[in-house]
Design a protein around this motif. Structure first.
Motif, PDB file in Angstrom:
ATOM      1  N   LEU A 114       4.554  -2.827  13.173  1.00 35.94           N
ATOM      2  CA  LEU A 114       5.848  -2.203  12.963  1.00 35.94           C
ATOM      3  C   LEU A 114       5.809  -0.683  13.092  1.00 35.94           C
ATOM      4  O   LEU A 114       6.853  -0.031  13.035  1.00 35.94           O
ATOM      5  N   ARG A 115       4.630  -0.117  13.256  1.00 34.74           N
ATOM      6  CA  ARG A 115       4.523   1.341  13.291  1.00 34.74           C
ATOM      7  C   ARG A 115       5.399   1.972  14.382  1.00 34.74           C
ATOM      8  O   ARG A 115       6.086   2.969  14.125  1.00 34.74           O
ATOM      9  N   PRO A 116       5.432   1.425  15.620  1.00 33.84           N
ATOM     10  CA  PRO A 116       6.327   2.028  16.627  1.00 33.84           C
ATOM     11  C   PRO A 116       7.795   1.996  16.199  1.00 33.84           C
ATOM     12  O   PRO A 116       8.546   2.937  16.484  1.00 33.84           O
ATOM     13  N   LEU A 117       8.195   0.941  15.489  1.00 34.18           N
ATOM     14  CA  LEU A 117       9.578   0.847  15.032  1.00 34.18           C
ATOM     15  C   LEU A 117       9.868   1.882  13.943  1.00 34.18           C
ATOM     16  O   LEU A 117      10.953   2.488  13.917  1.00 34.18           O
ATOM     17  N   VAL A 118       8.885   2.112  13.076  1.00 37.07           N
ATOM     18  CA  VAL A 118       9.045   3.130  12.030  1.00 37.07           C
ATOM     19  C   VAL A 118       9.234   4.504  12.660  1.00 37.07           C
ATOM     20  O   VAL A 118      10.099   5.287  12.248  1.00 37.07           O
ATOM     21  N   ILE A 119       8.432   4.811  13.664  1.00 35.56           N
ATOM     22  CA  ILE A 119       8.552   6.108  14.342  1.00 35.56           C
ATOM     23  C   ILE A 119       9.887   6.209  15.076  1.00 35.56           C
ATOM     24  O   ILE A 119      10.541   7.258  15.072  1.00 35.56           O
ATOM     25  N   PRO A 170       7.703  -3.370   2.455  1.00 36.32           N
ATOM     26  CA  PRO A 170       8.263  -3.048   1.136  1.00 36.32           C
ATOM     27  C   PRO A 170       8.916  -1.670   1.121  1.00 36.32           C
ATOM     28  O   PRO A 170       8.449  -0.732   1.761  1.00 36.32           O
ATOM     29  N   ARG A 171      10.006  -1.554   0.380  1.00 34.58           N
ATOM     30  CA  ARG A 171      10.655  -0.253   0.231  1.00 34.58           C
ATOM     31  C   ARG A 171      10.028   0.514  -0.930  1.00 34.58           C
ATOM     32  O   ARG A 171       9.296  -0.045  -1.737  1.00 34.58           O
ATOM     33  N   ARG A 172      10.341   1.809  -0.991  1.00 37.85           N
ATOM     34  CA  ARG A 172       9.872   2.740  -2.020  1.00 37.85           C
ATOM     35  C   ARG A 172       8.392   3.089  -1.881  1.00 37.85           C
ATOM     36  O   ARG A 172       7.841   3.761  -2.749  1.00 37.85           O
ATOM     37  N   TYR A 173       7.734   2.635  -0.840  1.00 40.32           N
ATOM     38  CA  TYR A 173       6.339   3.010  -0.614  1.00 40.32           C
ATOM     39  C   TYR A 173       6.303   4.277   0.235  1.00 40.32           C
ATOM     40  O   TYR A 173       7.037   4.408   1.207  1.00 40.32           O
ATOM     41  N   SER A 174       5.383   5.194  -0.097  1.00 43.08           N
ATOM     42  CA  SER A 174       5.321   6.466   0.623  1.00 43.08           C
ATOM     43  C   SER A 174       4.627   6.329   1.975  1.00 43.08           C
ATOM     44  O   SER A 174       4.809   7.165   2.853  1.00 43.08           O
ATOM     45  N   GLU A 175       3.812   5.290   2.146  1.00 44.89           N
ATOM     46  CA  GLU A 175       3.176   5.026   3.445  1.00 44.89           C
ATOM     47  C   GLU A 175       2.693   3.592   3.474  1.00 44.89           C
ATOM     48  O   GLU A 175       2.606   2.928   2.437  1.00 44.89           O
ATOM     49  N   PHE A 176       2.359   3.101   4.687  1.00 47.05           N
ATOM     50  CA  PHE A 176       2.005   1.690   4.858  1.00 47.05           C
ATOM     51  C   PHE A 176       0.640   1.515   5.518  1.00 47.05           C
ATOM     52  O   PHE A 176       0.341   0.462   6.072  1.00 47.05           O
ATOM     53  N   THR A 177      -0.181   2.544   5.442  1.00 49.08           N
ATOM     54  CA  THR A 177      -1.473   2.482   6.145  1.00 49.08           C
ATOM     55  C   THR A 177      -2.401   1.433   5.552  1.00 49.08           C
ATOM     56  O   THR A 177      -3.343   0.995   6.205  1.00 49.08           O
ATOM     57  N   GLU A 178      -2.157   1.029   4.296  1.00 48.63           N
ATOM     58  CA  GLU A 178      -3.051   0.054   3.655  1.00 48.63           C
ATOM     59  C   GLU A 178      -2.787  -1.375   4.095  1.00 48.63           C
ATOM     60  O   GLU A 178      -3.590  -2.270   3.816  1.00 48.63           O
ATOM     61  N   TYR A 179      -1.698  -1.619   4.820  1.00 50.13           N
ATOM     62  CA  TYR A 179      -1.282  -2.984   5.111  1.00 50.13           C
ATOM     63  C   TYR A 179      -1.449  -3.276   6.593  1.00 50.13           C
ATOM     64  O   TYR A 179      -0.671  -2.811   7.424  1.00 50.13           O
TER      65      TYR A 179
END
Length: 618
Positions: free
Chosen positions: A508-513, A493-502
């Motif tokens: 997808l974390r390596p792609l985000v970095i 989802p967009r507009r979220y400040s972080e995705f640690t809850e999901y």
């Protein structure tokens, strides 16, 4: 026109510093002012984007400098979610209004449209000066929203660059920054609308009334058609946003209920049960969306059409060929602008609209692909078989076409309501509009800057630095925004400040970095452009010719830089189309628009082709 008569119309430049450089009436100085404003604004926007990416990639990390600068929004250096949302809001607002709208139209359009049509200045020089300074005041107000948001937890409002009601309409009870910060945001946008309207009136009047002798509409460069269409879009769409902004301010300050429905329950308070949240009844939040997006979708083309014009102009110049299908390109520009007014509902597929309305908006949205494809195939046709010179402006023009097509493909997906319902609030949407509206438009600005810099300042920008800047930026923007499409398809989802809850997003974390690292590198490389720009102003190689690119249009006829009244009182006469390259039998591979027909050998060849040759004479 006799020499004596022509000379009588020469205008001398003012000598005072204030009138010459600050409150100037010269369209060229005003154009440079717009460009400098955009260069400052884009720095602010890029810094905000990097801060957002850092928080997305390394949530919970302490950034001491943030804690020092914004102790309320990033206590201990840890960015809060409200602070992140305010960055999203301000980044989008500054980039859309004060970069993508300001530089292509107000900057390059102001500088070159009068010269390209053979005029001495804009139709209304005082109005032109006012349009810039009104825009400048709007920028100062949006910066004030950063520092005086009414909350130490944010750097402005948190309602997003679209300012959706009722979040934007009910005041400070809606959250940090939604008090004074939101007021300043609305006032800034309203001021910007006024400045844009003044500019649009000037552009339209200048183009229709001040073309030089022989400059028929079908002899104008495609850049002029793009600036003209953009001005028409601005004239018709900005009043709607201005009216919506005034209604929004009335909801916030005068107790009206245009966008606020009855029975709202916010932060534990029912509407009418608190002085901070007075009674509201009968308003419609969806009305704000209609008003905003009736402006917002034409705004996409306000940002991209000048880039299309510059790209067409530059591709022809460095392919050493006439524009393929000149008339089709003109009609495509107008068709894109016209259809842009009928598709605003595709931003609202998830607002609960009737499926029948959604079908209509979807069909109209997909129909924009037709004139867009015409332009794309005509760019390819212009390049096909040309003697291409891979200069820096040519590379950025080709890059513009590439990004426009890549971003447009995902637009075909999002334009279908059944697919958009699932993808609308995911990262595929930022990936799409950043490619097709954001960086494509900026590539058009880069192409225009490298192309016209020698005419504006009499010096060349460094080709080596320019090509280095192009390749890293070109690869970088694809490395940033193509992965966003993958993230969106997987549901991030967009507009979220972080995705640690999901948990489902852990993969997808390596792609985000990766995206963040690409963004940081790309932003740093823009400093090479800034260095090249400033260094070339003072130390760049001086041009030895008024026409270093061997181009054909009127800006290359006059001296470098152009005099105060553009042509020294001797207005040119136009005999030819704007892209007279590779004329059969001509002594060289280009012919200026001012060269009479008897200079063409043999006479008559190339007429009636509809591709930028003499066939455009009326």
């Amino acid at each position: 026109m006799s020499e004596a008569h022509a000379g009588a119309h020469a205008h001398h430049a003012p000598t005072g510093f204030i009138r010459k450089y600050i409150f100037s009436l010269d369209h060229k100085v005003i154009g440079i002012q717009y460009i400098l404003l955009a260069l400052v604004a884009v720095l602010v926007g890029m810094v905000m984007s990097v801060l957002m990416r850092m928080n997305l990639s390394w949530p919970g990390t302490s950034w001491p400098i943030l804690g020092t600068l914004f102790p309320g929004g990033a206590p201990g250096g840890h960015m809060g979610p409200e602070f992140y949302l305010s960055l999203v809001t301000m980044h989008g607002t500054i980039m859309v209004f004060f970069v993508l709208t300001t530089a292509p139209q107000g900057g390059f359009g102001n500088y070159f449209l009068p010269i390209q049509i053979g005029a001495e200045d804009m139709a209304f020089p005082v109005l032109n000066m006012m349009s810039f300074w009104v825009t400048f005041v709007g920028f100062v107000v949006i910066l004030a929203a950063i520092f005086f948001s009414g909350s130490t937890a944010t750097v402005g409002p948190i309602g997003g660059w679209t300012g959706y009601a009722p979040l934007s309409a009910i005041g400070k009870i809606a959250g940090p920054g939604q008090g004074l910060g939101m007021d300043l945001w609305i006032i800034s946008i309203a001021i910007f609308c006024v400045g844009s309207l003044l500019g649009a009136l000037n552009f339209i009047t200048t183009l229709l009334n001040m073309r030089t002798k022989g400059m028929t509409l079908m002899r104008m460069p495609l850049t002029c058609w793009a600036w003209f269409t953009t001005a028409v879009l601005a004239l018709l769409s900005f009043p709607v946003l201005l009216g919506g902004g005034i209604l929004l301010l009335l909801d916030r300050m005068a107790g009206t209920s245009f966008f606020i429905p009855g029975g709202l329950y916010v932060s534990g308070v029912l509407s009418g049960n608190s002085p901070d949240f007075p009674l509201h009844t009968g308003g419609s939040p969806i009305l704000w969306q209609h008003l905003f997006w009736f402006f917002g979708h034409p705004e996409v083309y306000i940002a991209i059409l000048p880039g299309m014009g510059a790209t067409s102009h530059i591709l022809s110049t460095f392919a050493r060929k006439p524009v393929f299908g000149y008339r089709a390109m003109v009609f495509a520009i107008f068709a894109i602008g016209l259809l842009g007014f009928f598709v605003w509902g595709h931003h609202m597929f998830i607002s609960g609209m009737s499926p029948y309305s959604a079908i209509a908006f979807s069909v109209l949205t997909l129909s924009i692909g037709v004139p867009s494809a015409v332009k794309t195939f005509n760019w390819i046709g212009t390049l096909w078989g040309g003697r291409i010179r891979f200069t820096t402006p040519m590379l950025f023009a080709i890059g513009f076409a590439s990004l426009f097509v890549a971003g447009g493909i995902s637009g075909l997906i999002l334009g279908q309501s059944s697919l958009d319902l699932a993808m609308h609030d995911t990262y595929i949407v930022p990936g799409h509009f950043h490619l097709v509206m954001g960086v494509a438009s900026i590539f058009g600005m880069f192409a225009a800057t490298y192309f016209w810099f020698p005419k504006m300042f009499g010096r060349m920008m460094s080709e080596k630095l320019g090509k280095f800047h192009f390749w890293i930026t070109f690869v970088g923007v694809y490395a940033i925004f193509i992965p966003m499409h993958v993230m969106g398809i997987q549901g991030m989802p967009r507009r979220y400040s972080e995705f640690t809850e999901y948990r489902f997003l852990d993969s997808l974390r390596p792609l985000v970095i990766f995206v963040t690292i690409a963004a940081i590198i790309t932003v740093i490389v823009q400093l090479v452009f800034y260095f090249n720009f400033v260094w070339s102003l003072f130390r760049g190689q001086k041009v030895t010719s008024d026409n270093p690119w061997e181009a054909t249009t009127l800006e290359w006829v006059t001296s470098t830089p152009p005099p105060h009244d553009n042509f020294g009182g001797h207005l040119p006469t136009v005999y030819r189309g704007p892209y007279e390259f590779a004329v059969p039998g001509a002594p060289k591979d280009y012919m200026m628009q001012t060269e009479p027909h008897d200079a063409e050998v043999p006479a008559g060849l190339g007429e009636g082709t509809g591709n930028g040759h003499n066939g455009h004479q009326h």
